[in-house]
Design a protein around this motif. Structure first.
Motif, PDB file in Angstrom:
ATOM      1  N   PHE A  40       0.643  -1.238  -0.179  1.00 58.41           N
ATOM      2  CA  PHE A  40      -0.218  -0.525  -0.001  1.00 58.41           C
ATOM      3  C   PHE A  40       0.726   0.873   0.062  1.00 58.41           C
ATOM      4  O   PHE A  40       1.563   1.196   0.964  1.00 58.41           O
ATOM      5  CB  PHE A  40      -0.501   0.262   1.224  1.00 58.41           C
ATOM      6  CG  PHE A  40      -1.712   1.165   1.127  1.00 58.41           C
ATOM      7  CD1 PHE A  40      -2.712   1.557   0.342  1.00 58.41           C
ATOM      8  CD2 PHE A  40      -1.663   2.414   2.787  1.00 58.41           C
ATOM      9  CE1 PHE A  40      -3.552   2.422   0.383  1.00 58.41           C
ATOM     10  CE2 PHE A  40      -2.641   3.850   1.924  1.00 58.41           C
ATOM     11  CZ  PHE A  40      -3.221   3.136   0.898  1.00 58.41           C
ATOM     12  N   THR A  41       1.100   1.811  -0.714  1.00 54.67           N
ATOM     13  CA  THR A  41       2.213   3.108  -0.930  1.00 54.67           C
ATOM     14  C   THR A  41       1.565   4.176  -1.502  1.00 54.67           C
ATOM     15  O   THR A  41       1.263   4.651  -2.628  1.00 54.67           O
ATOM     16  CB  THR A  41       2.872   1.887  -2.398  1.00 54.67           C
ATOM     17  OG1 THR A  41       2.654   2.332  -3.228  1.00 54.67           O
ATOM     18  CG2 THR A  41       4.306   1.664  -1.994  1.00 54.67           C
ATOM     19  N   THR A  59      -2.499   3.665  -3.680  1.00 52.91           N
ATOM     20  CA  THR A  59      -1.895   3.004  -4.967  1.00 52.91           C
ATOM     21  C   THR A  59      -1.570   1.141  -4.577  1.00 52.91           C
ATOM     22  O   THR A  59      -1.049   1.797  -2.821  1.00 52.91           O
ATOM     23  CB  THR A  59      -0.339   3.521  -5.875  1.00 52.91           C
ATOM     24  OG1 THR A  59      -0.373   4.684  -6.257  1.00 52.91           O
ATOM     25  CG2 THR A  59       0.042   2.394  -6.059  1.00 52.91           C
ATOM     26  N   TYR A  60      -2.530   0.397  -4.917  1.00 51.57           N
ATOM     27  CA  TYR A  60      -1.541  -1.102  -3.882  1.00 51.57           C
ATOM     28  C   TYR A  60      -1.361  -2.011  -5.327  1.00 51.57           C
ATOM     29  O   TYR A  60      -1.529  -1.635  -7.086  1.00 51.57           O
ATOM     30  CB  TYR A  60      -2.746  -1.201  -3.236  1.00 51.57           C
ATOM     31  CG  TYR A  60      -4.030  -1.158  -4.236  1.00 51.57           C
ATOM     32  CD1 TYR A  60      -5.069  -2.247  -4.530  1.00 51.57           C
ATOM     33  CD2 TYR A  60      -4.537   0.075  -3.857  1.00 51.57           C
ATOM     34  CE1 TYR A  60      -5.326  -2.280  -4.782  1.00 51.57           C
ATOM     35  CE2 TYR A  60      -5.940   0.155  -4.566  1.00 51.57           C
ATOM     36  CZ  TYR A  60      -6.655  -1.063  -5.577  1.00 51.57           C
ATOM     37  OH  TYR A  60      -7.879  -0.890  -6.008  1.00 51.57           O
ATOM     38  N   TYR A  79       0.802  -3.056 -10.000  1.00 56.09           N
ATOM     39  CA  TYR A  79      -0.391  -2.206  -8.981  1.00 56.09           C
ATOM     40  C   TYR A  79      -1.066  -1.188  -9.544  1.00 56.09           C
ATOM     41  O   TYR A  79      -1.452  -1.384 -11.107  1.00 56.09           O
ATOM     42  CB  TYR A  79       0.833  -0.767  -8.810  1.00 56.09           C
ATOM     43  CG  TYR A  79       1.813  -1.566  -7.612  1.00 56.09           C
ATOM     44  CD1 TYR A  79       1.746  -1.138  -6.356  1.00 56.09           C
ATOM     45  CD2 TYR A  79       3.098  -1.656  -8.465  1.00 56.09           C
ATOM     46  CE1 TYR A  79       3.186  -1.785  -5.776  1.00 56.09           C
ATOM     47  CE2 TYR A  79       3.760  -2.728  -7.227  1.00 56.09           C
ATOM     48  CZ  TYR A  79       4.226  -2.448  -6.312  1.00 56.09           C
ATOM     49  OH  TYR A  79       4.909  -2.797  -5.484  1.00 56.09           O
ATOM     50  N   GLY A 185       5.017   4.424   1.633  1.00 58.75           N
ATOM     51  CA  GLY A 185       4.403   3.250   1.945  1.00 58.75           C
ATOM     52  C   GLY A 185       4.675   2.152   2.618  1.00 58.75           C
ATOM     53  O   GLY A 185       5.326   1.791   3.379  1.00 58.75           O
ATOM     54  N   LYS A 187       5.083  -2.256   3.101  1.00 60.60           N
ATOM     55  CA  LYS A 187       4.394  -3.240   2.083  1.00 60.60           C
ATOM     56  C   LYS A 187       5.017  -4.644   3.380  1.00 60.60           C
ATOM     57  O   LYS A 187       5.089  -4.441   4.387  1.00 60.60           O
ATOM     58  CB  LYS A 187       6.049  -3.291   1.255  1.00 60.60           C
ATOM     59  CG  LYS A 187       5.525  -2.810   0.394  1.00 60.60           C
ATOM     60  CD  LYS A 187       6.795  -2.791  -0.717  1.00 60.60           C
ATOM     61  CE  LYS A 187       6.628  -2.228  -2.250  1.00 60.60           C
ATOM     62  NZ  LYS A 187       8.056  -2.077  -2.766  1.00 60.60           N
TER      63      LYS A 187
END
Length: 192
Positions: A40-41, A59-60, A79, A185, A187
């Protein structure tokens, strides 16, 4: 032999055995490590063509890492990236969305630095999804991250990244450069 000579010979033998053991340990072959995870960034899209307008989007995606040596590896990710396309589509029809989704494919090199800090660089390709999606975009990406062990082979990775992006349809017209994505993000990955 005198006592002193025996002591010196004994210490030399112990030193040679200890050094030999250390040398053998240092030469153990590295086993390739694979990791898979979810990222999840969230990121900001800074579009130079519209005067530093900043838009924030989540963004994921999912990713795979393969560490081949103690210092080197590759990473691949897929992504879902959202982008603000205001001004990208000349004269969009009524009902055309300003925000579109793109499938973002990323491939890069990862350098495993000291104390769990990693550096990565690579290329990404964003393929627009949907009826009104503009032409695809691409660009390099750069990141710095830190691994935190959660449990055995389960890790969290904190990341900061930057990605300038370009529109290939405008190459040579002076408007190919569209701006930059920057973000931080989290991870979560499992290492095999």
């Amino acid at each position: 032999m005198g006592t002193t000579t025996k002591a010196i010979v004994s210490m030399a033998a112990v030193s040679v055995m200890a050094w030999g053991g250390t040398s053998a340990k240092a030469q153990e072959p590295f086993k390739t490590r694979l990791s898979v995870g979810f990222a999840f960034t969230p990121e900001w899209q800074v579009d130079q063509s519209r005067g530093e307008d900043k838009s924030f989007y989540p963004t994921y995606g999912v990713f795979l890492e393969a560490q081949f040596t103690r210092r080197s590896g590759l990473q691949f990710g897929i992504y879902d990236r959202m982008s603000d396309m205001t001004g990208w589509i000349p004269g969009p029809p009524p009902g055309a969305p300003n925000v579109i989704h793109a499938v973002s494919l990323r491939l890069g090199y990862k350098f495993y630095w000291a104390k769990g800090i990693d550096l990565a660089a690579g290329m990404l390709y964003d393929a627009g999804v949907g009826k009104y999606a503009p032409s695809d975009a691409y660009g390099p990406y750069f990141s710095i991250s830190k691994d935190i062990r959660l449990y055995k082979e389960l890790f969290a990775e904190l990341e900061a990244h930057a990605n300038p992006f370009f529109n290939p349809n405008h190459w040579g017209s002076g408007s190919a450069y569209r701006g930059i994505y920057v973000g931080v993000g989290l991870k979560v990955k499992y290492r095999f």
